[in-house]
Design a protein around this motif. Sequence first.
Motif, PDB file in Angstrom:
ATOM      1  N   ASN A 256      -3.394  11.201   3.507  1.00  0.00           N
ATOM      2  CA  ASN A 256      -4.446  12.007   2.895  1.00  0.00           C
ATOM      3  C   ASN A 256      -5.738  11.916   3.702  1.00  0.00           C
ATOM      4  OD1 ASN A 256      -2.924  12.826   0.623  1.00  0.00           O
ATOM      5  ND2 ASN A 256      -3.282  10.853  -0.356  1.00  0.00           N
TER       6      ASN A 256
ATOM      7  N   ARG B 148      -3.830   4.483  -8.129  1.00  0.00           N
ATOM      8  CA  ARG B 148      -3.671   4.109  -6.716  1.00  0.00           C
ATOM      9  C   ARG B 148      -3.614   5.352  -5.813  1.00  0.00           C
ATOM     10  NH1 ARG B 148       1.119   0.199  -5.742  1.00  0.00           N
ATOM     11  NH2 ARG B 148       0.046   0.021  -3.739  1.00  0.00           N
ATOM     12  N   VAL B 149      -3.041   6.434  -6.309  1.00  0.00           N
ATOM     13  CA  VAL B 149      -3.032   7.683  -5.535  1.00  0.00           C
ATOM     14  C   VAL B 149      -4.465   8.145  -5.294  1.00  0.00           C
ATOM     15  CG1 VAL B 149      -2.416  10.125  -5.586  1.00  0.00           C
ATOM     16  CG2 VAL B 149      -0.731   8.410  -6.264  1.00  0.00           C
TER      17      VAL B 149
ATOM     18  N   SER C  54      -5.952   6.124  -2.611  1.00  0.00           N
ATOM     19  CA  SER C  54      -5.428   6.455  -1.283  1.00  0.00           C
ATOM     20  C   SER C  54      -6.131   7.671  -0.684  1.00  0.00           C
ATOM     21  CB  SER C  54      -3.916   6.691  -1.344  1.00  0.00           C
ATOM     22  OG  SER C  54      -3.615   7.927  -1.977  1.00  0.00           O
ATOM     23  N   ARG C  55      -6.833   8.425  -1.526  1.00  0.00           N
ATOM     24  CA  ARG C  55      -7.577   9.597  -1.062  1.00  0.00           C
ATOM     25  C   ARG C  55      -9.065   9.287  -0.882  1.00  0.00           C
ATOM     26  NH1 ARG C  55      -4.825  13.307  -5.750  1.00  0.00           N
ATOM     27  NH2 ARG C  55      -2.834  13.722  -4.699  1.00  0.00           N
TER      28      ARG C  55
ATOM     29  N   PRO D  76       0.824  -1.214   0.000  1.00  0.00           N
ATOM     30  CA  PRO D  76       0.000   0.000   0.000  1.00  0.00           C
ATOM     31  C   PRO D  76       0.850   1.253   0.000  1.00  0.00           C
ATOM     32  CG  PRO D  76      -0.091  -1.099   2.140  1.00  0.00           C
ATOM     33  CD  PRO D  76       0.593  -2.042   1.199  1.00  0.00           C
ATOM     34  N   LEU D  77       0.342   2.316  -0.608  1.00  0.00           N
ATOM     35  CA  LEU D  77       1.037   3.588  -0.627  1.00  0.00           C
ATOM     36  C   LEU D  77       1.041   4.201   0.766  1.00  0.00           C
ATOM     37  CD1 LEU D  77      -0.514   5.178  -3.847  1.00  0.00           C
ATOM     38  CD2 LEU D  77       1.626   3.894  -3.658  1.00  0.00           C
TER      39      LEU D  77
ATOM     40  N   SER E 195       0.352   7.041   2.907  1.00  0.00           N
ATOM     41  CA  SER E 195      -0.490   8.213   2.669  1.00  0.00           C
ATOM     42  C   SER E 195      -1.136   8.700   3.954  1.00  0.00           C
ATOM     43  CB  SER E 195      -1.582   7.879   1.646  1.00  0.00           C
ATOM     44  OG  SER E 195      -2.484   8.946   1.502  1.00  0.00           O
TER      45      SER E 195
ATOM     46  N   ARG F 290      -9.460  11.405   3.879  1.00  0.00           N
ATOM     47  CA  ARG F 290     -10.305  10.625   2.979  1.00  0.00           C
ATOM     48  C   ARG F 290     -11.725  11.197   2.956  1.00  0.00           C
ATOM     49  NH1 ARG F 290      -8.234   5.545   1.508  1.00  0.00           N
ATOM     50  NH2 ARG F 290      -6.223   5.062   2.454  1.00  0.00           N
TER      51      ARG F 290
ATOM     52  N   GLU G   3      -5.406  -0.108  -0.468  1.00  0.00           N
ATOM     53  CA  GLU G   3      -5.149   1.272  -0.048  1.00  0.00           C
ATOM     54  C   GLU G   3      -5.978   1.696   1.152  1.00  0.00           C
ATOM     55  OE1 GLU G   3      -2.622   2.582  -1.156  1.00  0.00           O
ATOM     56  OE2 GLU G   3      -2.295   1.295  -2.903  1.00  0.00           O
TER      57      GLU G   3
END
Length: 354
Positions: A194, A287-288, A291-292, A189-190, A192, A196, A310
Amino acid sequence: MKKFLLVNENGSDNIGDHAINEGLKELLTESDCQFNSEPFSTTHVHQAPVNTTTPSMPLSQKLRKLLFSFKPFYLLMWLLKHKGRIKQACSKDYDGIIIGGGQLILSGASFPPALYAWARYARKRKIPLYLLGVGCGEHFYASEAWLIKQALQCAEKIYVREYQSVTKLKQHFDVEASFCPDLAFGLQPLASDNERKNILVGMTDFAVYTRYCHEVDTPKIANYKDYLDTWYNQVISMYQPGMTIVLASTTLSDAQCNRDLYQLLNNSTLKDNIRLIDGVLPLADYRVELSRAKTVYSARMHSLILGKIEGATIEPWVISKKIENFLGLYTQQNAAELKLQLREVTKLLGAESE
């Protein structure tokens, strides 16, 4: 250091195929293995046509289509056209060839001759052949079944992505297989932090829905307008104040549907809370976006798998047996546990290539 040839649909427009390929690469890298990738059967991407009118077909084209509808002829022509590429790819020194994992062992199209060709040239070069993360269809033409059985009997190990395929491979081809999670779970997983607030929506091509909806107990929708309205109503019902609805597709054909959904939503009270990502993003960028996302609403298995990796909440529309199996297999397990299972499989393949 071991070196493998990875054979899968890494040349397609489907993000899921790229997730599978990259997940397998990540697993092999962690096992200190080298690799090259080759397309299984798709060597280039076709842009989905926007114009839906059907042009008239010349007589020569009609005759060609009729000729290729004769299954043994089609299989022979495919082999003659592609055998050079496959033979060349197998000519190097590898410790193993891994076919997988988006491929479905099924009837029709190019799968049977492609599998047969890869298996044949692997055997000629005396390179161990592994099938990893594949699935199995239901019905097979006799000529295709013969090719598939010959190929499967060349494999050192076969790992399938759901338990039903273990049974089906035994019934149809009398070969033994084991289960492994989908190879996309090999992705890390990234990292992150962020916030959500997004709901990521991936409307699925209506043709995919009509092809598979009979497999599951879901309300049947007769036409595209009603299908589009169903997606619209579901997205509206899921929206909460402060959210952004992000329309993101995993295939080019899905992207056209998301454009239509965007037009509908853009005429609603939510028009200021919608973002359309047109076309298909590269896997890393997709995927970015995941992740958000707080929630992922999709009828595509790898959109759901990548969302789970993610850390998003998964909201699937179950339009096929594949999505139903996804829920049964992965709902109660976290992505890290599934990756550990895959690591054990890749370690075993590495050990057996000694």
